[in-house]
Scaffold this active site. Structure first.
Site, PDB file in Angstrom:
ATOM      1  N   ASP A 135     -14.692 -11.398   2.708  1.00 15.45           N
ATOM      2  CA  ASP A 135     -13.887 -10.849   1.626  1.00 15.45           C
ATOM      3  C   ASP A 135     -14.368 -11.579   0.167  1.00 15.45           C
ATOM      4  O   ASP A 135     -14.868 -11.060  -0.786  1.00 15.45           O
ATOM      5  CB  ASP A 135     -12.744 -11.181   1.767  1.00 15.45           C
ATOM      6  CG  ASP A 135     -11.793 -10.888   0.665  1.00 15.45           C
ATOM      7  OD1 ASP A 135     -11.907 -10.016  -0.078  1.00 15.45           O
ATOM      8  OD2 ASP A 135     -10.788 -11.554   0.312  1.00 15.45           O
ATOM      9  N   CYS A 189     -11.461  12.727   3.281  1.00 20.51           N
ATOM     10  CA  CYS A 189     -10.195  12.691   2.289  1.00 20.51           C
ATOM     11  C   CYS A 189     -10.062  14.150   1.946  1.00 20.51           C
ATOM     12  O   CYS A 189      -8.979  14.602   1.616  1.00 20.51           O
ATOM     13  CB  CYS A 189     -10.287  11.775   1.161  1.00 20.51           C
ATOM     14  SG  CYS A 189     -10.244  10.076   1.780  1.00 20.51           S
ATOM     15  N   CYS A 192      -7.355  15.725  -0.702  1.00 20.49           N
ATOM     16  CA  CYS A 192      -5.883  15.285  -0.682  1.00 20.49           C
ATOM     17  C   CYS A 192      -6.140  13.847  -2.038  1.00 20.49           C
ATOM     18  O   CYS A 192      -7.153  13.419  -1.923  1.00 20.49           O
ATOM     19  CB  CYS A 192      -5.553  14.342   0.490  1.00 20.49           C
ATOM     20  SG  CYS A 192      -4.395  13.350   0.555  1.00 20.49           S
ATOM     21  N   CYS A 195      -2.819   9.241  -2.631  1.00 20.29           N
ATOM     22  CA  CYS A 195      -2.748   7.772  -3.037  1.00 20.29           C
ATOM     23  C   CYS A 195      -3.007   7.644  -4.433  1.00 20.29           C
ATOM     24  O   CYS A 195      -2.417   6.912  -5.096  1.00 20.29           O
ATOM     25  CB  CYS A 195      -4.100   7.240  -2.364  1.00 20.29           C
ATOM     26  SG  CYS A 195      -5.834   7.862  -2.512  1.00 20.29           S
ATOM     27  N   CYS A 241       0.093  -4.955  -2.482  1.00 21.13           N
ATOM     28  CA  CYS A 241       0.591  -3.776  -2.444  1.00 21.13           C
ATOM     29  C   CYS A 241       0.236  -2.976  -1.137  1.00 21.13           C
ATOM     30  O   CYS A 241      -1.054  -2.780  -1.456  1.00 21.13           O
ATOM     31  CB  CYS A 241       0.598  -3.128  -3.977  1.00 21.13           C
ATOM     32  SG  CYS A 241       1.415  -1.395  -4.144  1.00 21.13           S
ATOM     33  N   CYS A 244      -0.685   2.712  -1.581  1.00 15.90           N
ATOM     34  CA  CYS A 244      -1.791   3.492  -1.538  1.00 15.90           C
ATOM     35  C   CYS A 244      -2.237   3.820   0.146  1.00 15.90           C
ATOM     36  O   CYS A 244      -2.999   4.665   0.309  1.00 15.90           O
ATOM     37  CB  CYS A 244      -2.817   3.321  -2.279  1.00 15.90           C
ATOM     38  SG  CYS A 244      -3.993   1.930  -1.900  1.00 15.90           S
ATOM     39  N   CYS A 248      -1.031   7.289   2.899  1.00 11.36           N
ATOM     40  CA  CYS A 248      -2.050   8.063   3.296  1.00 11.36           C
ATOM     41  C   CYS A 248      -2.009   8.664   4.537  1.00 11.36           C
ATOM     42  O   CYS A 248      -1.601   8.036   5.720  1.00 11.36           O
ATOM     43  CB  CYS A 248      -3.366   7.110   3.534  1.00 11.36           C
ATOM     44  SG  CYS A 248      -4.995   8.010   4.083  1.00 11.36           S
TER      45      CYS A 248
END
Length: 384
Positions: A135, A189, A192, A195, A241, A244, A248
């Site tokens: 990260d 995806c 779609c 999100c 948050c 999104c 999905c």
């Protein structure tokens, strides 16, 4: 002479034995297309500011490890549901830490797994050169994972895996060993856009492009006052948050609880809001220091708790808000408490604002008081 193919298989098996849920291999070639995207993000000021600023380091693994040949990408799944989730009620409202802050800090967990993986490789190849990161390293975890076949890069900028959805933590290790690369997955995806449609602040500009400056996950981590246009949209989120991800379709039914380190503590991840406001630095560290959501300290969490109390229009919070606007040394906290009082909007709240307007010295807080008083006056006229 090292049998690289055999070692690669042994690494896969060892990774599974220590709780790494997915592992993939890719080359250490530069991330050419990513470099252009990152430069565009910087030019548009869409960066969060938490990233490594040097785009060259983010896209050229050989700058981070001499003789880099390949990158090992790992993924570890985390849960999406909580057993015995506490429910808030009038007078006892609760906030929420996002799923990525449930249980033990994932940076610690994944770094430990990567350290074990490094040690395993070094027992096989003592002179191997390795560099791991999770990260906060220079490389873009998602870009590495995508190229290593862990999952595909979704429109919400997450990596989605067929096995765990997007509820995975990512890490990687650069090596000077020439492992055979895995194949990248095709985007699943399709057409779609759930999100993008659901993002509360419109932070997802287009598929695969995020304006971090508008993202609630970023806004809840800043150490500055939250811009007013975003406060009501934050709701009762204390950190991060999940919107999104929860909308999905690929995450439907995904709830993997096999990693004990990430089992959520209900009273930690959905705490009573008022109890957060009086925590000292020491108390905050003792109660929340093991969670990834604590990395910015207590100030942003307490500010977000004030926003959440305003979201609920919690009248029981007025005495504590009054104490903060009179006594707290932090202008950001005083200013947010003032805004919360204005949102709650009762007569006791107005009385506090009138009194504090006579003693407040900070210009930003005074501006919040003036806006709150003006809003209250406007509301009263509408009622008449």
């Amino acid at each position: 002479m090292v049998n690289v193919a055999q070692l690669q298989q042994e690494i896969r098996e060892f990774a599974a034995s220590i709780g790494i849920d997915k592992i993939g291999f890719t080359t250490a070639a530069p991330f050419v297309k990513l470099k252009d995207r990152l430069k565009q993000q910087q030019e548009l000021n869409y960066q969060s500011g938490f990233e490594e600023p040097d785009v060259e380091k983010r896209t050229k693994p050989f700058l981070l490890l001499e003789g880099a040949e390949s990158i090992i990408s790992i993924a570890v799944a985390y849960p999406s549901k909580m057993a015995d989730s506490p429910r808030g009620k009038k007078g006892e409202r609760r906030g929420m830490f996002c799923r990525a802050s449930w249980g033990e800090d994932y940076h610690t967990v994944l770094r430990d797994k990567l350290a074990q993986l490094e040690l395993f490789i070094l027992t096989k190849v003592p002179d191997a050169r390795l560099r791991s990161m999770v990260d906060t390293g220079e490389l873009v975890d998602r870009a590495v994972a995508e190229r290593a076949g862990i999952g595909w890069s979704a429109k919400n900028c997450s990596i989605i895996t067929p096995e765990f959805g997007s509820y995975v933590y990512l890490g990687e290790m650069i090596t000077n060993l020439p492992f055979a690369p895995d194949r990248a997955m095709e985007d699943q995806c399709l057409d779609c856009t759930l999100c993008l449609d659901a993002c509360p602040t419109g932070a997802l500009i287009q598929p695969g492009q995020l304006n971090a400056q508008r993202c609630i996950a970023f806004l809840t981590q800043t150490k500055q006052p939250v811009p007013e246009e975003f406060r009501q949209k934050i709701g009762n989120r204390l950190y991060g948050c999940d919107t999104c991800q929860t909308v999905c379709p690929k995450n439907k039914g995904m709830n993997h609880t096999h990693q004990p380190a990430f089992t959520p503590e209900p009273e930690r991840v959905k705490p009573l809001l008022l109890s957060l406001l009086s925590l000292s630095n020491r108390q905050f560290k003792e109660q929340y220091g093991h969670m990834s959501g604590s990395w910015r300290g207590k100030n942003p969490i307490q500010r977000n708790a004030l926003i959440a109390l305003a979201h609920f229009k919690d009248e029981s919070a007025i005495p504590e808000l009054g104490r903060l606007v009179r006594e707290d040394a932090r202008p950001m906290i005083r200013g947010t408490a003032v805004w919360a009082l204005g949102r709650i909007g009762t007569e006791p709240a107005e009385e506090i604002l009138q009194k504090v307007s006579q003693i407040e010295q900070d210009e930003a807080v005074i501006a919040e008081i003036n806006k709150a008083m003006k809003q209250l006056s406007s509301n009263q006229k509408k009622e008449v």
